[in-house]
Scaffold this motif. Structure first.
Motif, PDB file in Angstrom:
ATOM      1  N   VAL A 204      10.843   1.509  -0.838  1.00  0.00           N
ATOM      2  CA  VAL A 204      10.665   2.653  -1.742  1.00  0.00           C
ATOM      3  C   VAL A 204       9.255   3.169  -1.477  1.00  0.00           C
ATOM      4  O   VAL A 204       8.288   2.722  -2.090  1.00  0.00           O
ATOM      5  N   SER A 205       9.160   4.072  -0.510  1.00  0.00           N
ATOM      6  CA  SER A 205       7.830   4.504  -0.074  1.00  0.00           C
ATOM      7  C   SER A 205       7.227   5.495  -1.063  1.00  0.00           C
ATOM      8  O   SER A 205       7.941   6.139  -1.834  1.00  0.00           O
TER       9      SER A 205
ATOM     10  N   GLN B 291       0.803  -1.205   0.000  1.00  0.00           N
ATOM     11  CA  GLN B 291       0.000   0.000   0.000  1.00  0.00           C
ATOM     12  C   GLN B 291       0.849   1.274   0.000  1.00  0.00           C
ATOM     13  O   GLN B 291       0.574   2.221  -0.733  1.00  0.00           O
ATOM     14  N   ASP B 292       1.887   1.283   0.807  1.00  0.00           N
ATOM     15  CA  ASP B 292       2.673   2.538   0.917  1.00  0.00           C
ATOM     16  C   ASP B 292       3.838   2.610  -0.043  1.00  0.00           C
ATOM     17  O   ASP B 292       4.664   3.500   0.085  1.00  0.00           O
TER      18      ASP B 292
ATOM     19  N   LEU C 147       8.845   8.528  -3.333  1.00  0.00           N
ATOM     20  CA  LEU C 147       8.578   8.649  -4.773  1.00  0.00           C
ATOM     21  C   LEU C 147       7.939   9.998  -5.117  1.00  0.00           C
ATOM     22  O   LEU C 147       8.264  10.599  -6.132  1.00  0.00           O
ATOM     23  N   HIS C 148       7.086  10.447  -4.223  1.00  0.00           N
ATOM     24  CA  HIS C 148       6.366  11.685  -4.489  1.00  0.00           C
ATOM     25  C   HIS C 148       7.356  12.845  -4.598  1.00  0.00           C
ATOM     26  O   HIS C 148       8.155  13.071  -3.718  1.00  0.00           O
ATOM     27  N   GLY C 149       7.307  13.548  -5.656  1.00  0.00           N
ATOM     28  CA  GLY C 149       8.179  14.712  -5.784  1.00  0.00           C
ATOM     29  C   GLY C 149       9.601  14.380  -6.213  1.00  0.00           C
ATOM     30  O   GLY C 149      10.415  15.275  -6.354  1.00  0.00           O
TER      31      GLY C 149
END
Ligand SMILES: [Zn+2]
Length: 317
Positions: free
Chosen positions: A251-252, A226-227, A256-258
């Motif tokens: 690799v959360s 999920q994360d 990854l975001h941004g």
């Protein structure tokens, strides 16, 4: 021979090849190929059509099964550039530097591609490879003669370490060296120190919370949660208390975001899950943490940023 940067029409900016690679894979499918022109503004804004730079393999996911040329920019047709275009001279200087690399000659790696310093960036910081940057080009392009300028670029390449903030580039050097070359080539990791490439890289089966920081590598399986994704090295690591721990990299989605290079990392992880016949080769650099669960002790390599992770597909053989 390759150029360190090119002007990208789609992003309207001068970018290096890693950024081009990232940008291409950040697009939705079907992805549009990118167009590159000479990084020199005067050169590309003339009346004639702008000199095209070829982007090689920036639109491919690296596989090391067959030797695929690493992504790079290629300057063809120097006669199409304006007289005195600095990037034609930079190209000539880099070619000459590679030809005269002497004792630092490698069987499968250009001297100008060798990374001397790995400087993992702090969170959120974006460093690029500083090989020859625009400020250097600006300073040197003011010298009066062509020969003096080319000599100055060569001197700059000889005297300055080649730094990168991306583990991906450092891991590519390691992959392209023979065992003997790894033992005689130094790599500085900022915050860790200077050792040979061989000493800075360790197979994940020797991962242990009590040792100095190093780059761990090996084949890993990937599972999506999920994360984010969990990469789990295939081999477990023997611990000093006699137990055997799994070695994992998270690799959360937060990481990854941004992260600008997430397109390529995601495409590689999804391909590893979905396409048969490939193994995922993984390199990771970070603090080591051990968590004892009921089932097994688990070791986590804590990435500061995704710059400290490199994933590549390899054909199973
Ligand atoms: Zn040009």
């Amino acid at each position: 021979m390759s150029l360190p940067v090119a002007y990208c029409v789609q992003t309207d900016s001068v970018i290096d090849i890693v950024r081009a690679h990232d940008h291409y894979f950040s697009q939705d499918v079907p992805r549009e190929d990118l167009t590159f022109h000479c990084p020199d503004e005067l050169c590309r804004n003339r009346q004639t059509s702008p000199p095209v730079i070829t982007g090689v393999n920036y639109n491919k996911i690296p596989k090391i099964d067959k030797f695929v040329q690493k992504p790079h920019f290629r300057l063809r047709d120097p006669e199409r550039h304006r007289a005195g275009c600095p990037w034609v001279e930079v190209k000539e200087a880099i070619d000459a530097f590679d030809d005269e690399s002497g004792p630092k000659r490698f069987s499968n790696l250009k001297r100008s591609d060798l990374i001397d310093v790995f400087s993992p960036p702090a969170e959120g910081e974006e460093l690029t490879n500083l090989r020859i940057d625009a400020a250097q080009v600006k300073a040197i392009s003011g010298l009066p003669s062509r020969q003096a300028r080319i000599e100055a670029y060569k001197a700059y390449l000889r005297e300055n370490p080649n730094r990168s903030s991306r583990l991906q580039e450092v891991a590519a050097c390691f992959e392209n060296m023979t065992e003997d070359e790894r033992k005689r080539t130094m790599l500085i990791i900022e915050g860790v120190g200077e050792k040979t490439y061989r000493q800075q890289f360790t197979s994940a089966e020797y991962c242990n919370p009590n040792t100095r920081k190093r780059i761990y590598y090996g084949f890993a399986s990937v599972s999506e949660e999920q994360d984010g994704f969990i990469l789990r090295f295939r081999r477990t690591a023997q611990q000093s208390d006699g137990s055997s721990a799994s070695v994992n990299v998270v690799v959360s989605r937060t990481l990854l975001h941004g992260f600008r290079g997430k397109g390529l990392i995601l495409a590689t992880l999804l391909a590893a899950q979905e396409i048969g016949g490939f193994s995922l080769s993984c390199y990771a650099f970070g603090e080591i943490e051990r968590i004892d669960t009921e089932a097994e002790p688990r070791i986590f390599i804590q990435l500061d940023s995704l710059h400290s992770l490199s994933v590549m597909l390899r054909a199973q053989g």
